[in-house]
Design an enzyme around this catalytic site. Structure first.
Site, mmCIF file in Angstrom:
data_model
loop_
_atom_site.group_PDB
_atom_site.id
_atom_site.type_symbol
_atom_site.label_atom_id
_atom_site.label_comp_id
_atom_site.label_asym_id
_atom_site.label_seq_id
_atom_site.Cartn_x
_atom_site.Cartn_y
_atom_site.Cartn_z
ATOM 1 N N ARG A 89 0.801 -1.403 -0.068
ATOM 2 C CA ARG A 89 0.111 -0.038 -0.083
ATOM 3 C C ARG A 89 0.781 1.286 -0.142
ATOM 4 O O ARG A 89 0.293 2.367 -0.291
ATOM 5 C CB ARG A 89 -0.740 0.091 1.195
ATOM 6 C CG ARG A 89 -2.326 -0.530 1.263
ATOM 7 C CD ARG A 89 -2.912 -0.589 2.397
ATOM 8 N NE ARG A 89 -4.194 -0.541 2.613
ATOM 9 C CZ ARG A 89 -5.323 -1.407 2.339
ATOM 10 N NH1 ARG A 89 -5.057 -2.640 2.229
ATOM 11 N NH2 ARG A 89 -6.574 -1.385 2.443
ATOM 12 N N ARG A 146 -10.299 6.225 3.876
ATOM 13 C CA ARG A 146 -9.622 5.189 3.236
ATOM 14 C C ARG A 146 -9.284 5.678 1.921
ATOM 15 O O ARG A 146 -8.409 5.088 1.326
ATOM 16 C CB ARG A 146 -10.422 3.816 3.504
ATOM 17 C CG ARG A 146 -10.442 3.485 4.951
ATOM 18 C CD ARG A 146 -11.497 2.446 5.353
ATOM 19 N NE ARG A 146 -11.550 1.170 4.551
ATOM 20 C CZ ARG A 146 -12.395 0.392 4.386
ATOM 21 N NH1 ARG A 146 -13.664 0.577 5.135
ATOM 22 N NH2 ARG A 146 -12.611 -0.531 3.504
HETATM 23 N N1 UDP Z 1 -4.726 -2.093 6.362
HETATM 24 C C1 UDP Z 1 -3.166 -1.411 6.547
HETATM 25 N N2 UDP Z 1 -2.484 -2.114 5.701
HETATM 26 C C2 UDP Z 1 -2.730 -3.327 4.992
HETATM 27 C C3 UDP Z 1 -3.971 -3.664 4.953
HETATM 28 C C4 UDP Z 1 -4.856 -3.100 5.564
HETATM 29 O O1 UDP Z 1 -2.999 -0.639 7.215
HETATM 30 O O2 UDP Z 1 -1.835 -3.852 4.279
HETATM 31 C C5 UDP Z 1 -5.618 -1.658 7.321
HETATM 32 C C6 UDP Z 1 -6.117 -0.167 6.893
HETATM 33 O O3 UDP Z 1 -6.386 0.548 7.823
HETATM 34 C C7 UDP Z 1 -7.300 -0.581 5.981
HETATM 35 C C8 UDP Z 1 -7.746 -1.548 6.792
HETATM 36 O O4 UDP Z 1 -6.875 -2.233 7.369
HETATM 37 O O5 UDP Z 1 -8.350 0.362 5.783
HETATM 38 C C9 UDP Z 1 -8.777 -2.624 5.936
HETATM 39 O O6 UDP Z 1 -8.041 -3.381 4.957
HETATM 40 P P1 UDP Z 1 -8.516 -4.346 3.792
HETATM 41 O O7 UDP Z 1 -7.164 -4.384 2.991
HETATM 42 O O8 UDP Z 1 -9.129 -5.225 4.300
HETATM 43 O O9 UDP Z 1 -9.707 -3.346 3.317
HETATM 44 P P2 UDP Z 1 -9.832 -2.865 1.633
HETATM 45 O O10 UDP Z 1 -9.352 -1.379 1.648
HETATM 46 O O11 UDP Z 1 -9.637 -3.644 0.705
HETATM 47 O O12 UDP Z 1 -11.645 -2.610 1.701
#
Ligand code: UDP
Ligand code: MG
Length: 190
Positions: A89, A146
């Site tokens: 990310r 997000r």
């Molecule tokens: N998250 C993070 N790093 C990662 C994956 C997830 O910080 O590598 C955190 C971040 O707060 C994110 C939340 O976990 O908003 C949910 O991530 P996920 O990938 O499940 O959700 P998506 O963005 O795919 O809906």
């Protein structure tokens, strides 16, 4: 090895498609979001640390996420390859992933981005929030945060792999089956 990064904004369908790709290509699916949720549900020290960031829709610090990812990869050495979902990310995470795969004499084969417009994403996530049990899916402000972090930080990961001619974008709007077929077309051409 085939190592895929399934990329795209929150709610773009990465988890849904990864589950189908795993069946088709026998790769190991690693979702850092799912790993954090597992740690949080077990109330581990890692879960406790991640919780405060996730609740606000912020990123967990890179060193925490990278350490967790490394553990998962090293616990599963004898696989054909990996599907990374929700990771990397940030640029720092991308560099760490490349280094980790290089240790295994592998590399990222392709980054495939699921392209979905903002309004569609917000609608999908709020809808998912009705059943997902994820509090970060319920509040529109957190969802928008997000998406903002995705634009500010995560989208640079696309460019990082584009320079290496590994990034491609596919249309992420359509039926699950249609999008799956678009993904398979790309993977079969690797
Ligand atoms: N998250 C993070 N790093 C990662 C994956 C997830 O910080 O590598 C955190 C971040 O707060 C994110 C939340 O976990 O908003 C949910 O991530 P996920 O990938 O499940 O959700 P998506 O963005 O795919 O809906
Ligand atoms: Mg996900």
């Amino acid at each position: 090895m085939i190592n895929l990064i399934l990329f795209g904004p929150p709610g773009s369908g990465k988890g849904t498609q990864a589950a189908k790709l795993v069946e088709q290509y026998a790769l190991l699916h690693i979702s850092t979001g799912d790993l954090f949720r597992y740690e949080m549900s077990n109330d581990t020290p890692l879960g406790q640390e991640a919780k405060s960031y996730i609740a606000k829709g912020e990123l967990v610090p890179d060193e925490v996420t990278i350490g967790m990812l490394r553990n998962k990869v090293e616990a599963n050495p004898d696989v054909r390859g990996y599907i990374f979902d929700g990771f990397p990310r940030t640029i720092a995470q991308s560099e760490a992933l490349d280094a980790l795969l290089a240790e295994k004499e592998g590399e990222v084969s392709k980054l495939i981005m699921l392209d979905v417009p903002d309004d569609e994403i917000v609608a999908r996530i709020l809808n998912r929030g009705k059943t997902s049990g994820r509090t970060d899916d319920l509040d529109e402000d957190i969802v928008r945060n997000r998406i903002q972090i995705y634009k500010n930080e995560t989208s640079q990961v696309f460019d990082f792999y584009a320079i290496k001619e590994k990034s491609i974008k596919i249309d992420g709007v359509g039926s699950v089956e249609e999008i799956f077929n678009r993904l398979c077309d790309e993977i079969d051409n690797l």
